[in-house]
Design a protein around this motif. Sequence first.
Motif, PDB file in Angstrom:
ATOM      1  N   ARG A  86       1.006  -1.149   0.180  1.00 51.04           N
ATOM      2  CA  ARG A  86       0.259  -0.157   0.045  1.00 51.04           C
ATOM      3  C   ARG A  86       0.873   1.387  -0.098  1.00 51.04           C
ATOM      4  O   ARG A  86       2.028   1.155   0.642  1.00 51.04           O
ATOM      5  N   VAL A 100      -5.292   9.814   0.449  1.00 51.64           N
ATOM      6  CA  VAL A 100      -5.438   8.654  -0.486  1.00 51.64           C
ATOM      7  C   VAL A 100      -4.605   7.368  -0.040  1.00 51.64           C
ATOM      8  O   VAL A 100      -3.435   7.447   0.714  1.00 51.64           O
ATOM      9  N   THR A 101      -5.059   6.199  -0.329  1.00 52.09           N
ATOM     10  CA  THR A 101      -4.398   5.061   0.015  1.00 52.09           C
ATOM     11  C   THR A 101      -4.575   4.077  -1.448  1.00 52.09           C
ATOM     12  O   THR A 101      -5.535   3.851  -1.832  1.00 52.09           O
ATOM     13  N   ALA A 102      -3.597   3.665  -1.953  1.00 48.64           N
ATOM     14  CA  ALA A 102      -3.675   2.980  -3.152  1.00 48.64           C
ATOM     15  C   ALA A 102      -3.004   1.421  -2.540  1.00 48.64           C
ATOM     16  O   ALA A 102      -1.788   1.372  -2.004  1.00 48.64           O
ATOM     17  N   ARG A 103      -3.812   0.485  -3.094  1.00 49.35           N
ATOM     18  CA  ARG A 103      -3.380  -0.980  -2.884  1.00 49.35           C
ATOM     19  C   ARG A 103      -2.548  -1.553  -4.046  1.00 49.35           C
ATOM     20  O   ARG A 103      -2.997  -1.300  -5.217  1.00 49.35           O
ATOM     21  N   LEU A 104      -1.241  -1.953  -3.844  1.00 52.15           N
ATOM     22  CA  LEU A 104      -0.666  -2.679  -4.804  1.00 52.15           C
ATOM     23  C   LEU A 104      -0.234  -4.110  -4.565  1.00 52.15           C
ATOM     24  O   LEU A 104      -0.382  -4.738  -3.448  1.00 52.15           O
ATOM     25  N   LEU A 113       2.615   6.298  -7.851  1.00 55.86           N
ATOM     26  CA  LEU A 113       1.175   6.888  -7.704  1.00 55.86           C
ATOM     27  C   LEU A 113       1.044   8.340  -8.122  1.00 55.86           C
ATOM     28  O   LEU A 113       1.957   9.035  -7.483  1.00 55.86           O
ATOM     29  N   THR A 115      -1.315  11.633  -8.794  1.00 50.61           N
ATOM     30  CA  THR A 115      -2.476  12.231  -8.766  1.00 50.61           C
ATOM     31  C   THR A 115      -2.646  13.689  -8.634  1.00 50.61           C
ATOM     32  O   THR A 115      -1.713  14.322  -8.493  1.00 50.61           O
TER      33      THR A 115
END
Length: 153
Positions: A86, A100-104, A113, A115
Amino acid sequence: MSSPSLSRSGIERRALGAGLLAVVLARPARAERPGLREAVLGFTGGAEPAEGGVTLDIPPLVENGNTVPVTIAVESPMTEEEHVRRIALFNERNPQPHVVTARLGPRAGRARLSTRMRLATSQRLVAVAEMSDGSFRAASADVIVTLAACVEG
């Protein structure tokens, strides 16, 4: 028979007053929003993230806080054994500290990431990456905003 002291308008006024009192009493107190450090530690489960291995790319001086480009990159081979789980972004002074949190996973190919975000005012941003071994890495940046965005009240 009705009592002279309790006319229909008197009963309505009392009911209205009781209703307003109930609304005021039932309204929850405004909770303090967590600070930057608390938000980061909430994401990491209390673990201190190590500095390094994460790049937070954001302009140091922003003329307009309404749309600010942000890129986060994490050094990782992105293999099944070693990858980024993450990536999260936090801010110091916006109404919500967790942006924001992005799961990878290993199939992502690279841990990057990009944005755009709104910034209320000049502040510190922190990017945190959770690695597949359970460790956390972080980077921070200070941003000066000359025209603020997302100001409450």
